[in-house]
Design an enzyme around this catalytic site. Structure first.
Site, PDB file in Angstrom:
ATOM      1  N   LEU A 126     -55.337  32.177 -44.550  1.00  0.00           N
ATOM      2  CA  LEU A 126     -56.175  31.413 -43.630  1.00  0.00           C
ATOM      3  C   LEU A 126     -57.625  31.861 -43.695  1.00  0.00           C
ATOM      4  O   LEU A 126     -58.538  31.079 -43.461  1.00  0.00           O
ATOM      5  CB  LEU A 126     -55.669  31.567 -42.191  1.00  0.00           C
ATOM      6  CG  LEU A 126     -54.319  30.934 -41.871  1.00  0.00           C
ATOM      7  CD1 LEU A 126     -53.870  31.334 -40.477  1.00  0.00           C
ATOM      8  CD2 LEU A 126     -54.389  29.424 -41.978  1.00  0.00           C
ATOM      9  N   GLY A 127     -57.845  33.140 -43.961  1.00  0.00           N
ATOM     10  CA  GLY A 127     -59.205  33.650 -43.994  1.00  0.00           C
ATOM     11  C   GLY A 127     -59.189  35.157 -44.011  1.00  0.00           C
ATOM     12  O   GLY A 127     -58.138  35.790 -44.086  1.00  0.00           O
ATOM     13  N   GLY A 142     -61.747  38.777 -42.676  1.00  0.00           N
ATOM     14  CA  GLY A 142     -62.903  39.260 -41.945  1.00  0.00           C
ATOM     15  C   GLY A 142     -62.592  40.630 -41.398  1.00  0.00           C
ATOM     16  O   GLY A 142     -61.437  41.026 -41.269  1.00  0.00           O
ATOM     17  N   GLY A 143     -63.635  41.400 -41.087  1.00  0.00           N
ATOM     18  CA  GLY A 143     -63.386  42.739 -40.588  1.00  0.00           C
ATOM     19  C   GLY A 143     -62.691  43.561 -41.656  1.00  0.00           C
ATOM     20  O   GLY A 143     -63.180  43.705 -42.768  1.00  0.00           O
ATOM     21  N   PHE A 144     -61.513  44.045 -41.362  1.00  0.00           N
ATOM     22  CA  PHE A 144     -60.793  44.910 -42.280  1.00  0.00           C
ATOM     23  C   PHE A 144     -59.552  44.266 -42.879  1.00  0.00           C
ATOM     24  O   PHE A 144     -58.747  44.940 -43.486  1.00  0.00           O
ATOM     25  CB  PHE A 144     -60.389  46.204 -41.565  1.00  0.00           C
ATOM     26  CG  PHE A 144     -61.551  47.098 -41.266  1.00  0.00           C
ATOM     27  CD1 PHE A 144     -62.130  47.857 -42.261  1.00  0.00           C
ATOM     28  CD2 PHE A 144     -62.067  47.157 -39.987  1.00  0.00           C
ATOM     29  CE1 PHE A 144     -63.199  48.682 -41.982  1.00  0.00           C
ATOM     30  CE2 PHE A 144     -63.133  47.974 -39.709  1.00  0.00           C
ATOM     31  CZ  PHE A 144     -63.712  48.739 -40.700  1.00  0.00           C
ATOM     32  N   VAL A 190     -55.883  37.284 -43.178  1.00  0.00           N
ATOM     33  CA  VAL A 190     -55.019  36.623 -42.206  1.00  0.00           C
ATOM     34  C   VAL A 190     -54.232  35.520 -42.909  1.00  0.00           C
ATOM     35  O   VAL A 190     -54.792  34.709 -43.648  1.00  0.00           O
ATOM     36  CB  VAL A 190     -55.835  36.014 -41.046  1.00  0.00           C
ATOM     37  CG1 VAL A 190     -54.900  35.477 -39.968  1.00  0.00           C
ATOM     38  CG2 VAL A 190     -56.749  37.061 -40.451  1.00  0.00           C
ATOM     39  N   LYS A 239     -52.105  39.171 -39.526  1.00  0.00           N
ATOM     40  CA  LYS A 239     -53.280  39.836 -40.076  1.00  0.00           C
ATOM     41  C   LYS A 239     -52.887  41.183 -40.651  1.00  0.00           C
ATOM     42  O   LYS A 239     -52.266  42.006 -39.979  1.00  0.00           O
ATOM     43  CB  LYS A 239     -54.351  40.016 -39.010  1.00  0.00           C
ATOM     44  CG  LYS A 239     -55.636  40.623 -39.565  1.00  0.00           C
ATOM     45  CD  LYS A 239     -56.782  40.499 -38.574  1.00  0.00           C
ATOM     46  CE  LYS A 239     -58.080  40.935 -39.240  1.00  0.00           C
ATOM     47  NZ  LYS A 239     -59.249  40.780 -38.364  1.00  0.00           N
ATOM     48  N   ASP A 263     -66.870  41.403 -27.882  1.00  0.00           N
ATOM     49  CA  ASP A 263     -67.305  40.621 -29.051  1.00  0.00           C
ATOM     50  C   ASP A 263     -67.090  39.133 -28.818  1.00  0.00           C
ATOM     51  O   ASP A 263     -66.404  38.451 -29.574  1.00  0.00           O
ATOM     52  CB  ASP A 263     -66.574  41.083 -30.309  1.00  0.00           C
ATOM     53  CG  ASP A 263     -67.352  40.741 -31.584  1.00  0.00           C
ATOM     54  OD1 ASP A 263     -68.565  40.494 -31.485  1.00  0.00           O
ATOM     55  OD2 ASP A 263     -66.752  40.725 -32.661  1.00  0.00           O
TER      56      ASP A 263
END
Length: 668
Positions: free
Chosen positions: A350-351, A353-355, A358, A373, A469
């Site tokens: 799905l994508g 980001g961060g660490f 997903v 994730k 956040d």
């Protein structure tokens, strides 16, 4: 002749008594009116819901019962008892519960699932014209309905805001004290509901199936049902599920008007599915074990089987330490997650980001869609405390929060499991051109959704949760375009009564409150500041700080402030909207965004006040544009703080960056 008349009268009374009372030990041959998910299983269980998300089910006695005294119009006494069980799809994460109901209709047109329990919807909840009386067994705390917790029994009259409620417990005659019960334990429980029409006294009692009826009721209230009951009413059950699901079962039911309900013979009740399964497994074990014991010469095939199993164990191997057993209800097996995501194939990505990355998944046991994730954690410290936090966050229940369902640990990875959001993030609609474009009414509703979720985090749960956040990319959109606040990786739980602050500077530039540069600590007020930036982001269609702005382009807050000072605040709106917006709503959002973005933390409203402003329950306080501009200029960011924050974000321990941009393409 007299004897014949007396016989006729006696027969009429006997027929009337049969009409006014019934008893079911299982429902195999029961003539019930069913709709929604409700069905009668082959073993005779009345199953109101299954593991379908956002579903509802109704089961009612098919005949109208006369609930009022013909001579004076007063409500008649009634009594009922039933045995039920709630079996959640995931331990400790359950659908919304079930209710015994007395209703003028057995059809509930427009009724909604989830927190509405299949009885009401957002427009008719609370209307006196409903003529519905219900006893709710509620397993989710809904702030809007003033629920006391996520495990209570309540008395509902035309409204899901209970007139009286209590945490689920029963009086134990042996110990002489009260003992708690957990509705979603999967255990069998029995409920007694008794109403005295003359004294208007309502008693509700509950106990585990293996205990006698307690001497003291759980709830005892004076309830006048004379205006609620019509002459003729139906009796039955309603249940619903939401993002989390469960099976709601009724095993036996007894009811009586103007008399005591007949006691249920517990030995005649059908078995729950897992009880039957346990018996079958035990029988199967004996069937297989005896031939194997007699066939010792088949050692080579058995050794081959062990070899295959060993390889499979290595393939699906997990890390499970002794201390994790207490968090078992929140733990998924790696094997299930591997199969759900088809081996974490790129086609399910799905994508990222961060660490972590997903993946979309479908759990094999229930066909439930989830987002998984994968995060690297080999160098993490404090894993035990972090998993404890995951378990705590898994207990958060609000319709505007993305549900964290649980976790799994394997080798150097931590896997987090969320409910799946089919429409991805708000960021994708605002800045990535995702279609269809959001209308103003959709944007305004999403703003109210996020404010409600954040208010729950700050004030509605047993602990204060600081999100840290809040931004468009961390707001997920469900199938009905409702907004849900996600990404709790930067959140910290704080026991009420303590100083709700944290010592790491984390977040996203443009949403960080200016006081963090001095204290390095986040508070509920700094969350409000970020929410202010979010308000302007949604209304203006601009990020708070552009990635590569020119010298002439001011920050979003400064730009909206300038428009406000010149009396042209509506010029700050997203040009994509054109003239398709509500002027008062747009002005409210833009002005409230400025108020929440005030440099002075003491001048910002609480999220409780924000919700009141957005719902029109309170007016915005007077503000001075000149004073706010002066304050903003005096407390603007400087270069050394920007450098410090950027450096800190690159070195922050991974415990603080865990849930960044869950299942959102592009990530942070």
């Amino acid at each position: 002749m007299v004897s014949r008349i007396l016989l006729v009268i006696l027969l009429l009374k006997l027929v009337a008594s049969f009409d006014n009372e019934f008893i079911f030990h299982g429902f195999t041959d029961a003539n019930l009116s069913l709709n929604g998910l409700a069905q009668i299983t082959s073993s005779g269980l009345l199953m109101l819901t299954n593991n379908t998300k956002a579903g509802l089910g109704h089961a009612f006695h098919p005949e109208l019962l006369h609930f009022k005294n013909s001579s004076n119009g007063e409500p008649l006494s009634f009594s009922t008892t039933f045995v039920f069980a709630m079996i959640p799809e995931y331990p400790d994460v359950c659908g919304h519960g079930l209710a015994f109901a007395v209703s003028p209709s057995k059809e509930f047109a427009g009724a909604m699932p989830s927190q509405h329990l299949g009885l009401f919807n957002t427009t008719d909840n609370g209307n006196s014209s409903n003529h519905i009386f219900a006893i709710e067994l509620d397993t989710v705390m809904t702030v809007d309905f003033h629920d006391i917790n996520d495990n209570h029994v309540g008395i509902d009259i035309n409204n899901l805001i209970s007139v009286n409620s209590s945490p689920v417990s029963y009086f134990d005659g042996k110990s002489g004290g009260s003992k708690s019960l957990k509705l979603i334990s999967g255990d069998l429980m029995q409920v007694w509901i008794e109403y005295d029409g003359m004294d208007m006294q309502l008693d509700v009692t509950i106990s585990p199936i293996d205990a006698p009826k307690p001497a003291s009721p759980l709830l005892s209230s004076k309830v006048d049902l004379s205006s609620v009951f019509l002459d003729d009413m139906y009796v039955g059950f309603s249940a619903s599920t939401g993002a989390a699901t469960s099976h709601h079962y009724i095993l036996g039911w007894s009811f009586s008007l103007n008399g005591d309900a007949q006691p249920l013979n517990l030995s005649k009740l059908p078995s729950l599915p897992y009880q039957e399964s346990a018996k079958k497994k035990s029988h199967l074990l004996l069937t297989i074990a005896l031939p194997l014991a007699a066939a010792g010469f088949l050692l080579i095939p058995i050794a081959a089987i062990f070899f295959v199993l060993r390889r499979r164990r290595k393939k699906y191997g997990e890390i499970l330490e002794d201390w994790e057993h207490e968090y078992g209800p929140h733990r998924f097996s790696y094997k299930d997650l591997f199969k759900a995501t088809k081996g974490f194939k790129e086609e399910n990505l799905l994508g990222f980001g961060g660490f972590g990355r997903v993946y979309k998944g479908v759990l094999p046991s229930s066909s439930t869609q989830v987002a998984v994730k994968k995060i690297s954690h080999e160098s993490w410290q404090g894993m035990r405390e972090f998993v404890a936090e995951i378990a705590s966050m898994g207990r958060l229940r609000h319709r505007n929060l993305v549900q964290l369902l649980g976790y799994c640990r394997r080798e150097g990875e931590l896997l987090l499991v969320y409910e799946y959001m089919p429409n991805s993030s708000l960021d994708n609609f605002l800045f990535q051109g995702k279609q269809p474009a959001l209308t103003w009414s959709q944007r305004f509703q999403i703003i109210k959704d996020v404010s409600s979720g954040l208010h729950y985090l700050h004030e509605g749960w047993e602990q204060v949760v600081i999100h840290r956040d809040i931004k468009a990319s961390n707001v997920l959109i469900d199938a009905e375009f409702n907004g849900k606040l996600g990404d709790f990786g930067l959140a910290r739980l704080h026991t009420r009564g303590t100083n709700p602050q944290t010592t790491h500077i984390v977040g996203t530039l443009g949403y960080l409150a200016p006081e963090i540069s001095k204290t390095g600590k986040a508070t509920t007020s700094s969350d409000v500041y970020a929410f202010g930036a979010f308000l302007l982001e949604v209304a203006c269609g601009r990020r708070p700080i552009e990635c590569h702005p020119s010298v002439e382009v001011p920050g979003l807050v400064e730009w909206v402030l300038g428009c406000w000072k010149t009396g042209t605040i509506l010029e700050a709106r997203d040009p994509v909207l054109g003239d398709e917006y509500v002027v008062k709503e747009m002005e409210l959002v833009l002005t409230l965004g400025l108020l929440c973005s005030h440099p002075d933390p003491m001048a910002r409203p609480s999220m409780r006040q924000v919700v009141q402003f957005l719902e029109g329950d309170a007016p915005l306080p007077p503000m001075s544009a000149d004073a706010l501009i002066t304050s903003t200029s005096a407390q603007g960011y400087d270069e050394c703080f920007d450098d410090f924050v950027i450096s800190d974000l690159s070195t922050t321990d991974r415990t603080d960056r865990t849930f960044s941009s869950p299942f959102v393409p592009g990530g942070r």
